[in-house]
Write a protein that holds these residues in place. Structure first.
Motif: not given
Ligand code: HAM
Length: 416
Positions: A231-239
């Motif tokens: 979830a963290e990885h995905f949040a960073e990609v989105r940011a």
């Protein structure tokens, strides 16, 4: 009359020019980001795709051109490029190079699908793979570059769908949960989906029949089940995508037709295309190299269909081919002088063509005009005979020595 096999097509010169534009831009966009070209064979050992793409996928189950090589080995025309690139990474020990290894490719791929607009049995993909990085910035970089490539090529009405598939473990748990849900609602599913509940329940999200679609609306979504680090990885990609001003929509049901994905998945589609709206897509595949007996190595990439890019980009600016010089023959006897002059012009960097069709002089001038020749050199006969050089723009025509023709054109083009 023998014609192209079903699902294949000829690239005629006008199409070839458009495809070259795609290649040139891919080289520019990806080259500027440090990606290097790789080429792998058009066919591979079948096992690569069984293990790489996944036995339960449509590609492996129904779409591969598999044949015996005559010595008992099973080979397959490549249906995609990611597994071959990973095979090459392992085979050539690329893990010893500075990581990540950033590669791009453009070539033919083969899938025995039902042909329709934008879907062929032999098609071209341009693809990019980054092997050896788990950084979210890698995923974001790849997405930005594909978006940029589609933009410079003028792909119309594109939309980017984004999701995350988490890890295989999360996915396995989720699959069980989803399969259980599908079994409970089996009577509302299409027979095809029902028969594949345990083989590949995720594919139920792809179904088009109303009963299945309705059932899937309330089905549990993988995006809600991601482990904390995913979830963290995905949040960073989105940011990173947000910062880069890339617009996307979250599609928790985004299903890609290949089994190797982990974490980020994405797909660009174009409303300008018909049913086959997927222009390009990809995602992270952190387990694939290991699955192919290489060292555990995270990786991410995408591929885009060249035909679909061209279908979605109505107007591709193709530079017109310039003919600097057409060498015409006043009499057949001049051919040796004309032939030599044409060769010299080409070596001097001019685009030069020689009359080859036995046309009358009038016919040759008409032809030169039609192909947009800037100059016409009319060779009379003999080896030292003067040549008439006609400026097709001004219409001016004058006699000169054969050896003056090329310097005259070069001088004029420098002044222009
Ligand atoms: P894919 O989504 O199967 O992904 O194919 C990528 C693109 O190839 C599609 O979006 C589409 O434009 C084009 N394409 C696929 N099949 C056909 C066809 N039959 N006719 C015309 N165009 C087609 C892959 O192949 C993955 N290897 C992408 C990837 C790279 N994932 C990670 N790295």
């Amino acid at each position: 009359m023998i014609q192209t096999p079903k699902g294949t097509y000829d690239v005629l010169p006008a199409d070839a020019a458009r495809r070259e534009v795609v290649e040139a831009h891919a080289r520019k966009v990806l080259g500027a980001a440090g990606y290097e070209r790789i080429e792998t064979p058009a066919f591979e050992v079948t096992d690569l795709f069984l293990r790489g793409v996944g036995e339960a996928t449509d590609i492996v189950q129904k779409e591969m051109y598999t044949f015996d090589d005559g010595a008992g080995r099973s080979l397959t025309l490549r249906p995609e490029g990611t597994a071959p690139v990973c095979r090459a990474y392992i085979q050539h020990g690329m893990h010893k190079r500075p990581q990540p290894v950033k590669l791009w490719y453009l070539g033919s791929f083969f899938r025995a699908e039902a042909p329709q607009r934008g879907r062929y049995r032999q098609f071209s993909q341009v693809g990019a793979e980054v092997v050896g990085s788990s950084a979210p910035a890698t995923d974001a970089e790849l997405i930005v570059l594909l978006g940029q490539l589609l933009d410079v090529l003028g792909a119309r009405e594109t939309r980017l769908a984004l999701s995350s598939l988490g890890t295989p473990e999360t996915r396995a748990e989720y699959r069980d949960e989803l399969a259980a849900y599908l079994h409970v609602h089996a009577d509302r599913l299409s027979p095809e989906v029902r028969s594949r509940i345990d083989l590949n329940p995720l594919r139920a999200f792809d179904a088009t029949d109303p009963g299945t679609r309705e059932t899937m609306r309330d089905a549990p979504k993988l995006l809600e089940r991601l482990a904390a680090e995913d979830a963290e990885h995905f949040a960073e990609v989105r940011a990173l995508l947000d910062d880069a001003g890339v617009r996307y929509h979250l599609d928790p049901t985004l299903v890609r037709g290949l089994d190797y994905y982990t974490r980020t998945v994405f797909e660009f589609s174009s409303a300008a295309l018909g049913a086959q709206s997927g222009v390009g897509g990809g995602g992270r595949y952190d387990r694939l190299i290991e699955q192919l007996d290489g060292p555990a190595t995270p990786a991410c990439g995408w591929a885009a269909g060249v035909e679909r890019i061209l279908l979605s980009a109505a107007e591709l600016p193709v530079a017109p081919r310039l003919v600097d010089l057409f060498v015409a023959l006043a009499k057949p006897a001049g051919v040796r002088t004309a032939f030599a002059l044409t060769g010299q012009a080409r070596r001097a960097g001019l685009q030069a063509q020689l009359e080859l069709a036995g046309r009358s002089l009038r016919g040759q001038l008409k032809h030169a005009d039609r192909i947009g020749a800037r100059y016409v050199a009319i060779v009379a006969d003999g080896s030292v005979a003067p040549v008439s050089l006609k400026d097709m723009e001004s219409g001016e025509q004058r006699e000169t020595d054969a050896e003056n023709v090329i310097p005259t054109i070069l001088r004029a083009s420098r002044l222009a």
